[in-house]
Enzyme design. Structure first.
Site, PDB file in Angstrom:
ATOM      1  CG  LEU A 203      -1.876  -1.150   1.411  1.00  0.00           C
ATOM      2  CD1 LEU A 203      -2.567  -1.066   2.773  1.00  0.00           C
ATOM      3  CD2 LEU A 203      -2.911  -1.169   0.305  1.00  0.00           C
ATOM      4  CG  ASP A 204      -0.371   5.056  -1.633  1.00  0.00           C
ATOM      5  OD1 ASP A 204      -0.535   5.762  -0.625  1.00  0.00           O
ATOM      6  OD2 ASP A 204      -1.275   4.880  -2.472  1.00  0.00           O
ATOM      7  CB  VAL A 205       3.728   6.466   2.202  1.00  0.00           C
ATOM      8  CG1 VAL A 205       3.440   7.715   1.377  1.00  0.00           C
ATOM      9  CG2 VAL A 205       4.153   6.830   3.619  1.00  0.00           C
TER      10      VAL A 205
END
Length: 339
Positions: A203-205
């Site tokens: 998952l992106d930050v």
């Protein structure tokens, strides 16, 4: 999924105005169904007939495998991504019996599926597969280290070294085991876990929610491989109002810089002045795919939470916590990718 709290997940009067709130209420409802059943309960309705031999993936009457387990008991029939089992003869001559290995009913009992007596009933009812074949006799012996066993279509993991976890990733945490920039990462939440774990996808930050962790490399590879089309469910908060037809447009497909992309499902969950909450399901694993799709239709994402991957739901799990998956959840995961 109420972020940071279990208590808020089940309040029926709470407005679903954020992704975290929407996920928690849905999961809380399903959780009541799971906890309400008793160990050893029956599948399906009372009027349902006896189990048919040769159909272990259906919903046979009888005790449920891992009936006393807390998580995953309400996942329903296993969605199998593998060939249908073949039927073995009901009996074999005594001289044909395997003399090496462990009796099948003992293996099932040792794995926690059910008592040895109930395991014997499952075998004779045609609910157990060994290496892709339905077995109905009690004399068979197997090698737990090399044998594939399914009960009602659900894979029984006999390798005790395998670990499977669900992590509720907070916003701002990087989906890596270490970060050269010193940002918070997954390893910061694994200090008490001694085994080496893989994260399944990422998952992106700025995206929150469910991230699976395991040391089962084959499962991790299959869950992320596009050929298995593992569905992922997200709650997306975007500026509103949203014009009619956006959902149909996203389901039909939108041209992005790396090709066409679409969602499998689009559902408006809640709408309040200035913001809209949407649930989308898609199986694409492209980088930042949800954010790019909503950018393309003029609704940049304000908050994004993944609440489900395959059969595994985030539910009311607190942010920043890790829980071990139950046997039902692991079995459904394995069967869903042909293992």
């Amino acid at each position: 999924m109420t972020q940071g709290s279990n208590s808020g997940a089940g309040r029926g009067n709470q407005r679903r105005s954020t992704p975290g709130q929407g996920g928690g209420r849905g999961a809380a409802g399903s959780g009541r169904g799971a906890s309400g059943g008793k160990s050893g309960g029956s599948y399906g309705a009372k009027k349902q007939g006896p189990a048919k031999k040769g159909q272990p993936g259906g919903t046979p009457r009888g005790p449920q495998a891992f009936g006393g387990e807390r998580f995953g008991r309400n996942l329903g029939p296993v969605k199998k991504n593998r060939p249908a089992p073949s039927q073995r003869p009901a009996q074999r001559p005594a001289e044909d019996q395997d003399h090496d290995g462990v009796r099948l009913q003992k293996v099932l009992a040792n794995a926690g599926v059910a008592s040895r007596r109930v395991s014997e009933e499952m075998i004779t009812a045609g609910r157990v597969e060994v290496n892709g074949e339905i077995v109905t006799e009690l004399g068979i012996r197997v090698d737990p280290a090399t044998t594939s066993i399914h009960v009602d279509g659900m894979r029984i993991q006999l390798n005790e070294t395998m670990r499977y976890y669900a992590f509720n990733k907070p916003r701002g945490v990087v989906s890596t085991m270490e970060d050269p920039e010193g940002r918070p990462c997954i390893a910061d939440y694994l200090r008490k876990k001694s085994e080496r774990l893989f994260h399944v996808g990422r998952l992106d930050v700025n995206t929150e929610g469910l991230l699976l962790l395991t040391n089962d490399g084959e499962l991790a590879n299959r869950l992320t491989h596009p050929s298995y089309e593992v569905p992922k469910t997200y709650l997306v908060q975007v500026p509103g109002p949203m014009a009619h037809g956006i959902g149909a447009q996203m389901k039909a497909g939108i041209a992005l810089e790396d090709g066409m992309a679409k969602v499998d499902s689009f559902k408006l969950v809640d709408s309040t002045p200035g913001k809209v909450l949407v649930e989308v399901i898609l199986h694409s694993g492209k980088n930042r795919i949800v954010r790019r799709l909503f950018d393309a239709v003029g609704h940049p994402v304000k908050r994004l939470v993944r609440v489900q991957m395959g059969p595994i739901k985030l539910g009311a799990q607190k942010q920043g916590t890790i829980r071990q998956l139950g046997h039902h959840e692991v079995g459904h995961l394995l069967a869903g990718v042909g293992m």
